[in-house]
Motif scaffolding. Structure first.
Motif, PDB file in Angstrom:
ATOM      1  N   LEU A 310       0.826  -1.212   0.000  1.00 33.05           N
ATOM      2  CA  LEU A 310       0.000   0.000   0.000  1.00 33.05           C
ATOM      3  C   LEU A 310       0.860   1.261   0.000  1.00 33.05           C
ATOM      4  O   LEU A 310       0.571   2.227  -0.726  1.00 33.05           O
ATOM      5  CB  LEU A 310      -0.921  -0.002   1.225  1.00 33.05           C
ATOM      6  N   LEU A 311       1.912   1.250   0.810  1.00 24.88           N
ATOM      7  CA  LEU A 311       2.785   2.422   0.881  1.00 24.88           C
ATOM      8  C   LEU A 311       3.555   2.618  -0.419  1.00 24.88           C
ATOM      9  O   LEU A 311       3.674   3.740  -0.932  1.00 24.88           O
ATOM     10  CB  LEU A 311       3.756   2.269   2.054  1.00 24.88           C
ATOM     11  N   ALA A 312       4.105   1.529  -0.960  1.00 25.95           N
ATOM     12  CA  ALA A 312       4.874   1.629  -2.201  1.00 25.95           C
ATOM     13  C   ALA A 312       3.979   2.069  -3.358  1.00 25.95           C
ATOM     14  O   ALA A 312       4.402   2.852  -4.228  1.00 25.95           O
ATOM     15  CB  ALA A 312       5.540   0.295  -2.516  1.00 25.95           C
ATOM     16  N   HIS A 313       2.745   1.578  -3.390  1.00 21.52           N
ATOM     17  CA  HIS A 313       1.787   1.990  -4.417  1.00 21.52           C
ATOM     18  C   HIS A 313       1.547   3.499  -4.350  1.00 21.52           C
ATOM     19  O   HIS A 313       1.534   4.190  -5.384  1.00 21.52           O
ATOM     20  CB  HIS A 313       0.478   1.233  -4.217  1.00 21.52           C
ATOM     21  N   ALA A 314       1.364   4.010  -3.129  1.00 20.66           N
ATOM     22  CA  ALA A 314       1.125   5.446  -2.969  1.00 20.66           C
ATOM     23  C   ALA A 314       2.346   6.258  -3.418  1.00 20.66           C
ATOM     24  O   ALA A 314       2.203   7.303  -4.057  1.00 20.66           O
ATOM     25  CB  ALA A 314       0.793   5.756  -1.516  1.00 20.66           C
ATOM     26  N   LEU A 315       3.533   5.768  -3.103  1.00 21.70           N
ATOM     27  CA  LEU A 315       4.749   6.476  -3.518  1.00 21.70           C
ATOM     28  C   LEU A 315       4.892   6.477  -5.037  1.00 21.70           C
ATOM     29  O   LEU A 315       5.269   7.500  -5.641  1.00 21.70           O
ATOM     30  CB  LEU A 315       5.977   5.833  -2.873  1.00 21.70           C
ATOM     31  N   GLU A 316       4.623   5.332  -5.661  1.00 19.44           N
ATOM     32  CA  GLU A 316       4.709   5.276  -7.124  1.00 19.44           C
ATOM     33  C   GLU A 316       3.715   6.240  -7.768  1.00 19.44           C
ATOM     34  O   GLU A 316       4.036   6.889  -8.778  1.00 19.44           O
ATOM     35  CB  GLU A 316       4.473   3.850  -7.615  1.00 19.44           C
ATOM     36  N   ASP A 317       2.516   6.333  -7.203  1.00 19.65           N
ATOM     37  CA  ASP A 317       1.531   7.261  -7.743  1.00 19.65           C
ATOM     38  C   ASP A 317       2.020   8.701  -7.684  1.00 19.65           C
ATOM     39  O   ASP A 317       1.643   9.544  -8.520  1.00 19.65           O
ATOM     40  CB  ASP A 317       0.216   7.143  -6.961  1.00 19.65           C
TER      41      ASP A 317
END
Length: 376
Positions: A310-317
């Motif tokens: 979830l955190l990595a997804h938010a950072l990629e976004d």
């Protein structure tokens, strides 16, 4: 000619924005006991973590594939430091799963120094909440387990006089401190506290001391093969007092032991029958993949990996690199996360607080008898 070159450059810029950059694969690490007397825990931890990786990749939550790099800690601090050093310096992972109180304390300095997030889902020593901003816990710590259990023992079961058998390490010492603090507040007494070395496997002498103390209950603060031997040898040596322990006992090998029948133990509370989509998917897929119902440890390490996703997804976004520092900043900026068991939030010290469930071993399985809300 110059005009032609300019057109080529402009066309190239348009192409670069029309197609996304190449997908980036992600690797995180884990320090689990894969051999030695505590290897059973490693298998349990891995099953939850691996399922989360499967789900993240199936959902294409990240731009590339997520993989897990395992290092064998053997639940020993020195081995864990060697494994952590490799994960940080060679594999250069931004996020590491940890377990066991002694192991977690040993690797926390490396995590802090290198700005690598370390996430504990198995150790329960209360001082794990004080290891720095890069050390997180997705499991209620022992102070919360003891705090939830003691009033139940004394006020509901009438078990006022307690003897503690504890392994002489940070976990055992922390549970001793909590019992010494909590029992008197509800009219209970810690009659005796008997320490055992981490390598001990013979407990007939301890059993004799317990019999002499004539307690209402015996709290066992140990783990792995040792805790099974303590339970078995107490019963074999004529100790018939109520046996009590913490979430470290919630493994099938321990629950199936005939001498475990009637033992009381605590875990975090998880409603495995919930219709919450994250929880239901986890329970259904875990049961299908492994042929057994999940336990709290499976939940913890699934959640630890899902949290990274979830955190990595938010950072990629946001177009940000998936580094330990950015993962920490994103966690602190996020109010809540949808994990197995429901929507949760982190405290400032990187620890989750969850209700404590009290269980009694019945026919080789834990049966919930009470749920207690506790405050940190």
């Amino acid at each position: 000619m110059n005009t032609f070159r300019l057109c080529i450059v402009v066309a190239g810029l348009h192409l670069a924005t029309a197609f996304p950059s190449q997908a980036a694969d992600h690797q995180i690490g884990a320090l689990f006991p894969l051999s030695g007397p505590n290897a059973t825990y490693g298998d349990i931890f891995m099953s939850g973590a691996d399922l989360a990786v499967d789900h993240i990749n199936a959902d294409e939550l990240l731009s590339g594939e997520l993989s897990l790099r395992y290092e064998d800690s053997q639940a020993l601090p020195q081995r864990a430091v060697v494994g952590m050093t490799k994960l940080v310096n060679v594999d250069q992972v931004p996020y590491v799963l940890s377990a066991f109180t002694g192991v977690s304390k040993a690797i926390s300095t490396l995590a802090q120094r290198n700005q690598v997030v370390a996430v504990n889902g198995g150790g329960v020593g209360p001082d794990l909440a004080q290891l720095g901003e890069y050390f997180w816990n997705v499991i209620p710590l022992a102070n919360l387990e003891v705090r939830g259990l003691v009033p139940y023992l004394v006020e509901e079961e009438g078990l006022k006089n307690v003897v503690l058998i504890y392994v002489d390490d940070p976990l055992g010492q922390a549970i001793r401190t909590e019992l010494e603090t909590e029992l008197p507040t509800v009219g209970g007494t810690l009659v005796d506290a008997l320490s055992v070395p981490t390598t001990a496997q013979q407990f007939s002498g301890i059993a004799a001391k317990v019999r002499a103390a004539e307690p209402d209950a015996v709290y066992i603060a140990s783990y792995g093969a040792q805790q099974l031997q303590i339970v078995k040898q107490l019963r074999d040596n004529g100790v018939d007092a109520q046996l009590v322990t913490y979430s470290g006992y919630s493994v099938s090998e321990a629950l199936a032991l005939p001498e475990s029948e009637g033992l009381i133990y605590t875990t975090q509370s998880v409603d495995y029958d919930s219709d919450d989509p994250v929880t239901k998917r986890f329970v259904d897929d875990y049961t299908a993949k492994y042929g057994r119902a999940p336990t709290a440890y499976n939940v913890n390490y699934y959640n630890a990996v899902r949290l990274f996703g979830l955190l990595a997804h938010a950072l990629e976004d946001k177009g940000q690199a998936v580094t330990g520092a950015n993962l920490l900043a994103e966690r602190m900026a996020t109010d809540s996360f949808d994990l197995v068991g429901g929507t949760v939030s982190f405290q400032d010290d990187g620890t989750l607080v969850a209700p404590i469930q009290i269980n009694i071993v019945t026919d080789g399985a834990g049966q919930p008898v009470a749920t207690v809300d506790v405050a940190d």
